[in-house]
Design a protein around this motif. Structure first.
Motif, PDB file in Angstrom:
ATOM      1  N   UNK A  45       0.818  -1.214   0.000  1.00  0.00           N
ATOM      2  CA  UNK A  45       0.000   0.000   0.000  1.00  0.00           C
ATOM      3  C   UNK A  45       0.850   1.262   0.000  1.00  0.00           C
ATOM      4  N   UNK A  46       1.993   1.214   0.652  1.00  0.00           N
ATOM      5  CA  UNK A  46       2.898   2.369   0.603  1.00  0.00           C
ATOM      6  C   UNK A  46       3.389   2.615  -0.819  1.00  0.00           C
ATOM      7  N   UNK A  47       3.698   1.549  -1.524  1.00  0.00           N
ATOM      8  CA  UNK A  47       4.138   1.665  -2.921  1.00  0.00           C
ATOM      9  C   UNK A  47       3.012   2.225  -3.783  1.00  0.00           C
ATOM     10  N   UNK A  48       1.804   1.693  -3.583  1.00  0.00           N
ATOM     11  CA  UNK A  48       0.657   2.172  -4.359  1.00  0.00           C
ATOM     12  C   UNK A  48       0.401   3.644  -4.083  1.00  0.00           C
ATOM     13  N   UNK A  49       0.512   4.047  -2.825  1.00  0.00           N
ATOM     14  CA  UNK A  49       0.286   5.454  -2.466  1.00  0.00           C
ATOM     15  C   UNK A  49       1.291   6.355  -3.176  1.00  0.00           C
ATOM     16  N   UNK A  50       2.544   5.953  -3.220  1.00  0.00           N
ATOM     17  CA  UNK A  50       3.565   6.744  -3.920  1.00  0.00           C
ATOM     18  C   UNK A  50       3.277   6.814  -5.422  1.00  0.00           C
ATOM     19  N   UNK A  51       2.863   5.702  -6.010  1.00  0.00           N
ATOM     20  CA  UNK A  51       2.536   5.690  -7.439  1.00  0.00           C
ATOM     21  C   UNK A  51       1.353   6.611  -7.735  1.00  0.00           C
ATOM     22  N   UNK A  52       0.375   6.608  -6.835  1.00  0.00           N
ATOM     23  CA  UNK A  52      -0.776   7.489  -7.028  1.00  0.00           C
ATOM     24  C   UNK A  52      -0.341   8.949  -6.954  1.00  0.00           C
TER      25      UNK A  52
ATOM     26  N   UNK B 251      -4.617  13.894  -3.262  1.00  0.00           N
ATOM     27  CA  UNK B 251      -4.307  13.271  -1.969  1.00  0.00           C
ATOM     28  C   UNK B 251      -5.536  12.715  -1.255  1.00  0.00           C
ATOM     29  N   UNK B 252      -6.667  13.402  -1.364  1.00  0.00           N
ATOM     30  CA  UNK B 252      -7.884  12.929  -0.702  1.00  0.00           C
ATOM     31  C   UNK B 252      -8.326  11.601  -1.304  1.00  0.00           C
ATOM     32  N   UNK B 253      -8.301  11.502  -2.630  1.00  0.00           N
ATOM     33  CA  UNK B 253      -8.689  10.259  -3.304  1.00  0.00           C
ATOM     34  C   UNK B 253      -7.719   9.138  -2.965  1.00  0.00           C
ATOM     35  N   UNK B 254      -6.448   9.463  -2.939  1.00  0.00           N
ATOM     36  CA  UNK B 254      -5.414   8.484  -2.605  1.00  0.00           C
ATOM     37  C   UNK B 254      -5.613   7.956  -1.181  1.00  0.00           C
ATOM     38  N   UNK B 255      -5.856   8.843  -0.247  1.00  0.00           N
ATOM     39  CA  UNK B 255      -6.029   8.426   1.146  1.00  0.00           C
ATOM     40  C   UNK B 255      -7.292   7.592   1.316  1.00  0.00           C
ATOM     41  N   UNK B 256      -8.343   7.927   0.598  1.00  0.00           N
ATOM     42  CA  UNK B 256      -9.585   7.143   0.663  1.00  0.00           C
ATOM     43  C   UNK B 256      -9.327   5.720   0.176  1.00  0.00           C
ATOM     44  N   UNK B 257      -8.578   5.592  -0.912  1.00  0.00           N
ATOM     45  CA  UNK B 257      -8.216   4.273  -1.431  1.00  0.00           C
ATOM     46  C   UNK B 257      -7.443   3.484  -0.378  1.00  0.00           C
TER      47      UNK B 257
ATOM     48  N   UNK C  90     -20.970  -0.514  -2.588  1.00  0.00           N
ATOM     49  CA  UNK C  90     -20.201  -1.722  -2.901  1.00  0.00           C
ATOM     50  C   UNK C  90     -19.359  -1.517  -4.156  1.00  0.00           C
ATOM     51  N   UNK C  91     -19.913  -0.847  -5.150  1.00  0.00           N
ATOM     52  CA  UNK C  91     -19.170  -0.589  -6.388  1.00  0.00           C
ATOM     53  C   UNK C  91     -17.975   0.321  -6.130  1.00  0.00           C
ATOM     54  N   UNK C  92     -18.133   1.293  -5.231  1.00  0.00           N
ATOM     55  CA  UNK C  92     -17.005   2.187  -4.943  1.00  0.00           C
ATOM     56  C   UNK C  92     -15.878   1.429  -4.255  1.00  0.00           C
ATOM     57  N   UNK C  93     -16.229   0.511  -3.365  1.00  0.00           N
ATOM     58  CA  UNK C  93     -15.207  -0.309  -2.702  1.00  0.00           C
ATOM     59  C   UNK C  93     -14.506  -1.196  -3.729  1.00  0.00           C
ATOM     60  N   UNK C  94     -15.275  -1.799  -4.603  1.00  0.00           N
ATOM     61  CA  UNK C  94     -14.723  -2.653  -5.647  1.00  0.00           C
ATOM     62  C   UNK C  94     -13.868  -1.834  -6.607  1.00  0.00           C
ATOM     63  N   UNK C  95     -14.301  -0.622  -6.901  1.00  0.00           N
ATOM     64  CA  UNK C  95     -13.539   0.268  -7.787  1.00  0.00           C
ATOM     65  C   UNK C  95     -12.170   0.581  -7.228  1.00  0.00           C
ATOM     66  N   UNK C  96     -12.090   0.738  -5.922  1.00  0.00           N
ATOM     67  CA  UNK C  96     -10.779   0.995  -5.301  1.00  0.00           C
ATOM     68  C   UNK C  96      -9.837  -0.160  -5.521  1.00  0.00           C
ATOM     69  N   UNK C  97     -10.342  -1.352  -5.447  1.00  0.00           N
ATOM     70  CA  UNK C  97      -9.493  -2.527  -5.627  1.00  0.00           C
ATOM     71  C   UNK C  97      -9.038  -2.666  -7.073  1.00  0.00           C
ATOM     72  N   UNK C  98      -9.813  -2.131  -7.998  1.00  0.00           N
ATOM     73  CA  UNK C  98      -9.440  -2.223  -9.414  1.00  0.00           C
ATOM     74  C   UNK C  98      -8.437  -1.166  -9.833  1.00  0.00           C
ATOM     75  N   UNK C  99      -8.236  -0.146  -9.015  1.00  0.00           N
ATOM     76  CA  UNK C  99      -7.323   0.927  -9.382  1.00  0.00           C
ATOM     77  C   UNK C  99      -5.919   0.433  -9.663  1.00  0.00           C
ATOM     78  N   UNK C 100      -5.396  -0.384  -8.777  1.00  0.00           N
ATOM     79  CA  UNK C 100      -4.006  -0.827  -8.903  1.00  0.00           C
ATOM     80  C   UNK C 100      -3.889  -2.305  -8.707  1.00  0.00           C
TER      81      UNK C 100
END
Length: 77
Positions: free
Chosen positions: A8-15, A22-28, A67-77
């Motif tokens: 997750x730290x790596x994903x946060x840096x990539x985002x 930053x708000x979207x990244x932190x929510x993810x 539920x779709x928003x939670x699933x969408x977060x998982x599809x980001x990276x």
């Protein structure tokens, strides 16, 4: 630190590099941490999809949009 937290730290840096707000990244990150903690995950692997659907069902009586928003977060990276 568990391997999933390191990832997750790596994903946060990539985002951040990609220009994601930053708000979207932190929510993810928050959603992913909640998912990992509630489902007692250490690694993401081939069985994670089954765990994901179990987690979504545990969310209870929430809208499909939630539920779709939670699933969408998982599809980001």
């Amino acid at each position: 630190m568990r391997p999933i937290e390191k990832a997750l730290l790596i994903v946060k840096e990539r985002m951040k590099i990609s220009g994601i707000r930053p708000v979207a990244s932190q929510e993810y990150i928050n959603i992913m941490k909640r998912f990992a903690i509630e489902m007692e995950l250490v690694y993401l692997d081939g069985n994670t999809i089954h765990v994901l659907f179990e987690w979504l069902s545990k969310l209870g009586d929430v809208s499909n949009v939630t539920k779709q928003s939670k699933l969408g977060c998982l599809r980001l990276y």
